[in-house]
Design a protein around this motif. Structure first.
Motif, PDB file in Angstrom:
ATOM      1  N   PHE A 142       1.481  -6.063  -7.267  1.00  0.00           N
ATOM      2  CA  PHE A 142       2.215  -5.108  -6.302  1.00  0.00           C
ATOM      3  C   PHE A 142       1.526  -3.715  -6.340  1.00  0.00           C
ATOM      4  O   PHE A 142       1.591  -2.725  -5.358  1.00  0.00           O
ATOM      5  N   GLY A 143       0.406  -3.534  -7.158  1.00  0.00           N
ATOM      6  CA  GLY A 143      -0.376  -2.351  -7.320  1.00  0.00           C
ATOM      7  C   GLY A 143      -1.272  -2.362  -6.126  1.00  0.00           C
ATOM      8  O   GLY A 143      -1.891  -1.295  -6.104  1.00  0.00           O
ATOM      9  N   ARG A 144      -1.419  -3.477  -5.504  1.00  0.00           N
ATOM     10  CA  ARG A 144      -2.365  -3.269  -4.344  1.00  0.00           C
ATOM     11  C   ARG A 144      -1.712  -2.415  -3.155  1.00  0.00           C
ATOM     12  O   ARG A 144      -2.519  -2.321  -2.208  1.00  0.00           O
ATOM     13  N   ASP A 145      -0.346  -2.378  -3.271  1.00  0.00           N
ATOM     14  CA  ASP A 145       0.223  -1.425  -2.107  1.00  0.00           C
ATOM     15  C   ASP A 145       0.262  -0.135  -2.811  1.00  0.00           C
ATOM     16  O   ASP A 145       0.055   0.983  -2.205  1.00  0.00           O
ATOM     17  N   ARG A 146       0.890   0.160  -4.047  1.00  0.00           N
ATOM     18  CA  ARG A 146       1.242   1.339  -4.574  1.00  0.00           C
ATOM     19  C   ARG A 146       0.563   1.426  -6.284  1.00  0.00           C
ATOM     20  O   ARG A 146       1.116   0.506  -6.893  1.00  0.00           O
ATOM     21  N   GLU A 147      -0.170   2.368  -6.487  1.00  0.00           N
ATOM     22  CA  GLU A 147      -0.696   2.021  -7.974  1.00  0.00           C
ATOM     23  C   GLU A 147       0.357   2.425  -9.108  1.00  0.00           C
ATOM     24  O   GLU A 147       0.583   1.727  -9.988  1.00  0.00           O
TER      25      GLU A 147
END
Length: 331
Positions: free
Chosen positions: A277-282
């Motif tokens: 999910f970090g690929r959308d939001r850190e």
């Protein structure tokens, strides 16, 4: 101004291809496939947030409705959007008002302005005091922490009870502003739509409940940001839904949790897969092998089923020829 575009395509590529395209008037990116030529009054528009967009879902409810109704359905779901987002993009109104019907999702109130945070109608907020842009969760967590700091003079046991039940005055003030502004944003949005509209409640909880339909009432908590937000649509209660229901020509309640949480599988191998999910939001960096937040494919099926018959009736009424008055009766 370039609006924040959630990186769902990059994040979810292993699971689903959203076939994003850029809408020419607004230059915003929406879920595809890109619609072909649309005849005025010959299509339906669905506008909303990530739930309408259909994260982790190959065939979200707008695509299912297209099959059910036998006419094009344009998916205007936008990640993190609230009603203010669409109200401030009037360039979309040509597309929206050309539709035979418009389905408007009940969206989150955490994507709304108040005296403390500026949203632009999206879930990434700007702190008006510092100019810092942060997620709604982090923004409101900071607000709660400030409120807690003002309660330090109280005995510990009393302080805990106040944090849970009453909250700090500044927190309550900001929440009240947010909810009023959310209603006003819906009024502006509906004022701009001339096509017939249906308001869609799509959630795991009912409007009067805070979390799931196993609860009995809405209990506004102030001790934790997620507890304060409640399940999607965050911060929205029964009185808010009651305030905007009369703005639409119809209302559909789809309260369901069927298929949730949804296990995630690779569309290439068929194997279970973990999504970063970090690929959308850190700030959301976490590996997850199931979708426990967005509506599952089964929930999208339930939404399409709940919408199909009311939309058919409204389309039939709109297309029915008006009978001419009998001249003798007029005389």
């Amino acid at each position: 101004m370039t609006d924040h575009l959630s990186r769902y395509q990059e994040r979810d590529w292993e699971v689903v291809d959203y076939r994003l395209y850029q809408e020419p008037r607004s230059e915003l990116w929406f879920r595809g496939p890109e619609p072909a030529a649309l005849a005025p009054g010959g299509y339906v528009v669905c506008l909303g947030a990530a739930q309408t967009f259909g994260c982790f879902c190959e065939r979200p409810y707008p695509a299912l409705l297209e099959e059910e109704l036998g006419m094009p359905v344009v998916n205007l779901g936008y990640g993190g959007a609230g009603p203010r987002f669409f109200a401030r993009h009037p360039e979309l109104l040509t597309l929206i008002n050309g539709a035979a019907l418009v389905v408007v999702q009940v969206m989150s109130a955490r994507s709304e302005d108040n005296s403390r945070f500026a949203s632009g109608g999206l879930e990434l907020l700007t702190d008006r005091a510092t100019g810092e842009r942060v997620s709604a969760a982090n923004a409101y967590a900071s607000l709660l922490a400030e409120g807690d700091a003002r309660l330090t003079a109280l005995p510990r046991a009393v302080r805990k009870g106040v944090r849970i039940v009453k909250g700090a005055p500044e927190v309550r003030r900001v929440l009240a502003q947010t909810r009023r502004n959310w209603i006003d944003s819906y009024r502006v949005l509906f004022d701009g739509i001339t096509a017939p509209t249906v308001l869609l409640w799509m959630s795991r909880r009912r409007p009067g409940l805070h979390r799931t339909d196993r609860a009995r009432w809405w209990w506004q908590r102030y001790d934790d940001v997620n507890a304060m937000f409640g399940d999607y649509p965050q911060l929205v209660n029964r009185s808010m839904v009651s305030a905007i229901r009369p703005l639409a020509d119809g209302y559909v309640d789809c309260t369901t949790r069927r298929g949730s949480p949804q296990p995630l599988f690779s569309r290439f191998t068929g194997e279970r897969v973990a999504v970063d999910f970090g690929r959308d939001r850190e700030d959301l960096a976490e590996q997850r092998s199931e979708n426990a937040y967005y509506p599952s494919p089964e929930m999208h099926e339930d939404a399409a089923h709940a919408l199909a018959e009311p939309l058919r009736r409204m389309l039939a009424r709109a297309s029915a020829p008006r009978s001419r008055p009998n001249p003798r009766e007029v005389a």
